[in-house]
Design an enzyme around this catalytic site. Sequence first.
Site, PDB file in Angstrom:
ATOM      1  N   SER A 174      -5.867   9.020 -27.339  1.00  0.00           N
ATOM      2  CA  SER A 174      -7.061   8.510 -26.655  1.00  0.00           C
ATOM      3  C   SER A 174      -7.370   9.212 -25.348  1.00  0.00           C
ATOM      4  CB  SER A 174      -6.895   7.008 -26.350  1.00  0.00           C
ATOM      5  OG  SER A 174      -6.511   6.306 -27.492  1.00  0.00           O
TER       6      SER A 174
ATOM      7  N   HIS B  49     -11.757   9.805 -30.259  1.00  0.00           N
ATOM      8  CA  HIS B  49     -11.035  10.827 -31.020  1.00  0.00           C
ATOM      9  C   HIS B  49     -12.057  11.778 -31.655  1.00  0.00           C
ATOM     10  CE1 HIS B  49      -6.930   8.904 -31.182  1.00  0.00           C
ATOM     11  NE2 HIS B  49      -7.661   7.904 -30.738  1.00  0.00           N
TER      12      HIS B  49
ATOM     13  N   HIS C 163      -4.832   6.426 -37.666  1.00  0.00           N
ATOM     14  CA  HIS C 163      -3.891   5.321 -37.463  1.00  0.00           C
ATOM     15  C   HIS C 163      -3.791   4.473 -38.725  1.00  0.00           C
ATOM     16  CE1 HIS C 163      -5.809   6.342 -33.592  1.00  0.00           C
ATOM     17  NE2 HIS C 163      -4.649   6.045 -33.035  1.00  0.00           N
TER      18      HIS C 163
ATOM     19  N   TYR D 121      -4.042   1.332 -38.687  1.00  0.00           N
ATOM     20  CA  TYR D 121      -5.030   0.240 -38.612  1.00  0.00           C
ATOM     21  C   TYR D 121      -6.405   0.648 -39.106  1.00  0.00           C
ATOM     22  CZ  TYR D 121      -6.471   2.313 -34.090  1.00  0.00           C
ATOM     23  OH  TYR D 121      -6.894   3.165 -33.116  1.00  0.00           O
ATOM     24  N   GLU D 122      -6.630   1.949 -39.269  1.00  0.00           N
ATOM     25  CA  GLU D 122      -7.908   2.393 -39.837  1.00  0.00           C
ATOM     26  C   GLU D 122      -7.912   2.239 -41.361  1.00  0.00           C
ATOM     27  OE1 GLU D 122      -9.535   6.170 -37.905  1.00  0.00           O
ATOM     28  OE2 GLU D 122      -7.476   6.121 -37.160  1.00  0.00           O
TER      29      GLU D 122
ATOM     30  N   ALA E  82      -1.703   6.222 -25.920  1.00  0.00           N
ATOM     31  CA  ALA E  82      -1.958   5.168 -24.932  1.00  0.00           C
ATOM     32  C   ALA E  82      -1.058   4.005 -25.317  1.00  0.00           C
ATOM     33  CB  ALA E  82      -3.416   4.743 -24.999  1.00  0.00           C
TER      34      ALA E  82
ATOM     35  N   MET F 143       0.214   1.548 -31.128  1.00  0.00           N
ATOM     36  CA  MET F 143      -0.112   1.451 -32.560  1.00  0.00           C
ATOM     37  C   MET F 143      -0.036   2.796 -33.269  1.00  0.00           C
ATOM     38  SD  MET F 143      -3.464  -0.937 -32.025  1.00  0.00           S
ATOM     39  CE  MET F 143      -3.448  -2.342 -30.902  1.00  0.00           C
ATOM     40  N   SER F 144       0.656   3.754 -32.665  1.00  0.00           N
ATOM     41  CA  SER F 144       0.658   5.089 -33.289  1.00  0.00           C
ATOM     42  C   SER F 144       2.026   5.746 -33.160  1.00  0.00           C
ATOM     43  CB  SER F 144      -0.405   5.957 -32.609  1.00  0.00           C
ATOM     44  OG  SER F 144      -0.035   6.235 -31.266  1.00  0.00           O
TER      45      SER F 144
ATOM     46  N   ASN G 179      -2.555  -0.125 -19.789  1.00  0.00           N
ATOM     47  CA  ASN G 179      -2.726  -1.545 -19.416  1.00  0.00           C
ATOM     48  C   ASN G 179      -1.354  -2.206 -19.389  1.00  0.00           C
ATOM     49  OD1 ASN G 179      -3.215  -1.038 -22.493  1.00  0.00           O
ATOM     50  ND2 ASN G 179      -2.404  -3.124 -22.350  1.00  0.00           N
TER      51      ASN G 179
ATOM     52  N   HIS H 124     -10.286  -2.779 -25.093  1.00  0.00           N
ATOM     53  CA  HIS H 124     -10.195  -1.350 -25.422  1.00  0.00           C
ATOM     54  C   HIS H 124     -10.896  -0.477 -24.381  1.00  0.00           C
ATOM     55  CE1 HIS H 124      -9.351   2.047 -27.897  1.00  0.00           C
ATOM     56  NE2 HIS H 124     -10.610   2.303 -28.174  1.00  0.00           N
TER      57      HIS H 124
HETATM   58  N1  HPA Z   1      -0.829  -2.838 -27.219  1.00  0.00           N
HETATM   59  C1  HPA Z   1      -0.869  -2.039 -28.304  1.00  0.00           C
HETATM   60  N2  HPA Z   1      -1.404  -0.828 -28.299  1.00  0.00           N
HETATM   61  C2  HPA Z   1      -1.924  -0.385 -27.141  1.00  0.00           C
HETATM   62  C3  HPA Z   1      -1.919  -1.157 -25.974  1.00  0.00           C
HETATM   63  C4  HPA Z   1      -1.343  -2.455 -26.027  1.00  0.00           C
HETATM   64  O1  HPA Z   1      -1.293  -3.201 -25.025  1.00  0.00           O
HETATM   65  N3  HPA Z   1      -2.522  -0.419 -25.006  1.00  0.00           N
HETATM   66  C5  HPA Z   1      -2.860   0.765 -25.588  1.00  0.00           C
HETATM   67  N4  HPA Z   1      -2.504   0.795 -26.865  1.00  0.00           N
END
Ligand code: HPA
Length: 307
Positions: free
Chosen positions: A60, A91, A113, A115-116, A143, A241-242, A265, A277
């Site tokens: 990201s 992306h 990913h 999740y896609e 990220a 998530m990756s 975050n 996001h």
């Molecule tokens: N959780 C999961 N995936 C993420 C996060 C998070 O807090 N921040 C960026 N990708």
Amino acid sequence: MSPKKPLKKPARKKLAAKKLLSFARKRDALPGEFERAGLAADFIFSRTNLRPRIALVLGSGLGAFADEFAGATKISYAEIPYFPQSTAIGHAGRLVVGRVGVVPVAGMQGRVHLYEGYSAKEVVFPIRVFARMGVKAVILTNAAGGIRRELSQGRLVVISDHINLQGVNPLTGPNDERFGLRFHDMTAAYDRRFREMAVGEGNRLGMGMYEGVYAAVPGPSYETPAEIRYLRTIGADLVGMSTVPEVIAARHSGIRVLGISCVTNAAAGILDQPLNHVEVLETAERVKGQFIRLLKAVLPQIADAIA
Ligand code: HPA
């Protein structure tokens, strides 16, 4: 010529069976993963004379780094045979082959990913292509949410190890020994020397580097505060998530790995505010310059280490 007479029922059935058989034969003759990755590698090599031994997966907001490569060839994922295409915001979906200083590199502007909706095998296809290209080291960036308190928003954290909670492994199913062993070692998945280089260079640049354990979850929903407490309890410092499928596939083929997370975050429940996001993307954008400086500092050292 007289028009064809319609076939009688038994003849129709016979024809359908013949078609099915020919389809099955064709399917068996279709290239397997190793051949598909080879075809994609050949295609990339047909577009550039560079033969990079280091690849980068730019998560990201970080894709912009590849726009700085010198003498770059940009290839859209859609052009590369069998390459999965990213649907995530932020992306670009392009492979850029070029030079950073004197070091030839291949940079992925964006990844796909789980999740896609992609399978773990599809997620790691680019890594298999890198293996067929002769890549020896891969730098994976992402990220992540910070679970450990010191890993605050905006920090760059070198991944020391991971916990796979995605419920899948890209190596499930028959093993192709041409990629690697059926049961491969993951004790030193994140290369110790690469980690030292990244921490050393980051500190030299005044970035106050930390290392941490990355827990990979399927997403796409962010975690609940209870899930974050659980992740902390089991030893995770970061959550995302990756990355983990790619690390598994890279190690399977003996590719050395450096993983770096940008803490975009604080993980869910740490601060009294919801996650979104936009915040993730904004932080990644803000830290991009630092991230690129770190990558530029580490790349020549990695190039030396694999020479
Ligand atoms: N959780 C999961 N995936 C993420 C996060 C998070 O807090 N921040 C960026 N990708």
